[in-house]
Design a protein around this motif. Structure first.
Motif, PDB file in Angstrom:
ATOM      1  N   ALA A 190      21.256 -17.253  31.637  1.00  0.00           N
ATOM      2  CA  ALA A 190      22.252 -16.059  31.938  1.00  0.00           C
ATOM      3  C   ALA A 190      23.497 -16.197  31.095  1.00  0.00           C
ATOM      4  O   ALA A 190      24.176 -15.030  30.854  1.00  0.00           O
ATOM      5  CB  ALA A 190      22.699 -16.459  33.344  1.00  0.00           C
ATOM      6  N   ALA A 191      23.870 -17.198  30.357  1.00  0.00           N
ATOM      7  CA  ALA A 191      24.926 -17.179  29.687  1.00  0.00           C
ATOM      8  C   ALA A 191      24.733 -16.638  28.407  1.00  0.00           C
ATOM      9  O   ALA A 191      25.611 -16.174  27.669  1.00  0.00           O
ATOM     10  CB  ALA A 191      25.105 -18.841  29.223  1.00  0.00           C
ATOM     11  N   LEU A 192      23.615 -16.350  28.008  1.00  0.00           N
ATOM     12  CA  LEU A 192      23.330 -15.918  26.539  1.00  0.00           C
ATOM     13  C   LEU A 192      22.842 -14.194  26.648  1.00  0.00           C
ATOM     14  O   LEU A 192      23.254 -13.499  25.795  1.00  0.00           O
ATOM     15  CB  LEU A 192      21.817 -16.409  26.010  1.00  0.00           C
ATOM     16  N   ASP A 249      17.693 -10.110  27.121  1.00  0.00           N
ATOM     17  CA  ASP A 249      16.835 -10.999  28.189  1.00  0.00           C
ATOM     18  C   ASP A 249      16.585 -12.058  27.319  1.00  0.00           C
ATOM     19  O   ASP A 249      16.463 -12.151  26.121  1.00  0.00           O
ATOM     20  CB  ASP A 249      15.673 -10.068  28.715  1.00  0.00           C
ATOM     21  N   VAL A 250      16.264 -13.200  27.818  1.00  0.00           N
ATOM     22  CA  VAL A 250      15.623 -14.537  27.042  1.00  0.00           C
ATOM     23  C   VAL A 250      14.356 -14.833  27.922  1.00  0.00           C
ATOM     24  O   VAL A 250      14.144 -14.933  29.079  1.00  0.00           O
ATOM     25  CB  VAL A 250      16.545 -15.705  27.536  1.00  0.00           C
ATOM     26  N   GLN A 251      13.225 -14.704  27.103  1.00  0.00           N
ATOM     27  CA  GLN A 251      11.816 -14.818  27.457  1.00  0.00           C
ATOM     28  C   GLN A 251      11.144 -16.225  26.954  1.00  0.00           C
ATOM     29  O   GLN A 251      11.288 -16.718  26.063  1.00  0.00           O
ATOM     30  CB  GLN A 251      10.955 -13.877  26.833  1.00  0.00           C
ATOM     31  N   GLU A 252      10.386 -16.846  28.003  1.00  0.00           N
ATOM     32  CA  GLU A 252       9.853 -18.084  27.898  1.00  0.00           C
ATOM     33  C   GLU A 252       8.625 -17.734  27.123  1.00  0.00           C
ATOM     34  O   GLU A 252       7.801 -17.070  27.659  1.00  0.00           O
ATOM     35  CB  GLU A 252       9.777 -18.820  29.011  1.00  0.00           C
ATOM     36  N   PRO A 293      12.112 -20.578  23.862  1.00  0.00           N
ATOM     37  CA  PRO A 293      12.610 -19.370  24.347  1.00  0.00           C
ATOM     38  C   PRO A 293      12.493 -18.271  23.141  1.00  0.00           C
ATOM     39  O   PRO A 293      12.680 -18.670  21.985  1.00  0.00           O
ATOM     40  CB  PRO A 293      14.058 -19.841  24.680  1.00  0.00           C
ATOM     41  N   LEU A 294      12.761 -17.039  23.355  1.00  0.00           N
ATOM     42  CA  LEU A 294      12.835 -15.674  22.526  1.00  0.00           C
ATOM     43  C   LEU A 294      14.012 -14.928  22.977  1.00  0.00           C
ATOM     44  O   LEU A 294      13.878 -14.634  24.259  1.00  0.00           O
ATOM     45  CB  LEU A 294      11.494 -15.053  22.470  1.00  0.00           C
ATOM     46  N   LEU A 295      14.680 -14.834  22.063  1.00  0.00           N
ATOM     47  CA  LEU A 295      15.847 -13.999  22.620  1.00  0.00           C
ATOM     48  C   LEU A 295      15.370 -12.546  22.387  1.00  0.00           C
ATOM     49  O   LEU A 295      14.933 -12.034  21.263  1.00  0.00           O
ATOM     50  CB  LEU A 295      16.983 -14.062  21.620  1.00  0.00           C
TER      51      LEU A 295
END
Length: 70
Positions: free
Chosen positions: A3-5, A23-26, A31-33
């Protein structure tokens, strides 16, 4: 962490703004930005030490070692 990114600007070492983190994807390994530029172009930038130079929450930016043409 995630959430912070979301919403932070992503800027490469040359000073080019690549977009904002949508979004940040696992991915399993790391993780992937998910970064979206103003022109709609999307990038998936791995959140790993060799790619991420810094995260400045006050300035709301993430510095990356990632070319504008990647």
């Amino acid at each position: 962490f995630v959430a912070a990114l979301v919403g932070l600007r992503v800027v490469n070492r040359e000073g080019v703004e690549l977009g904002h983190v949508q979004d940040v994807q696992e991915s399993g390994a790391h993780p992937l930005l998910h970064v979206v530029a103003q022109d709609g172009r999307t990038r998936l930038i791995p959140y790993v030490e060799v790619t991420i130079d810094h995260v400045d929450r006050e300035a709301r930016t993430i510095g990356v070692d990632w070319g504008a043409d990647y």
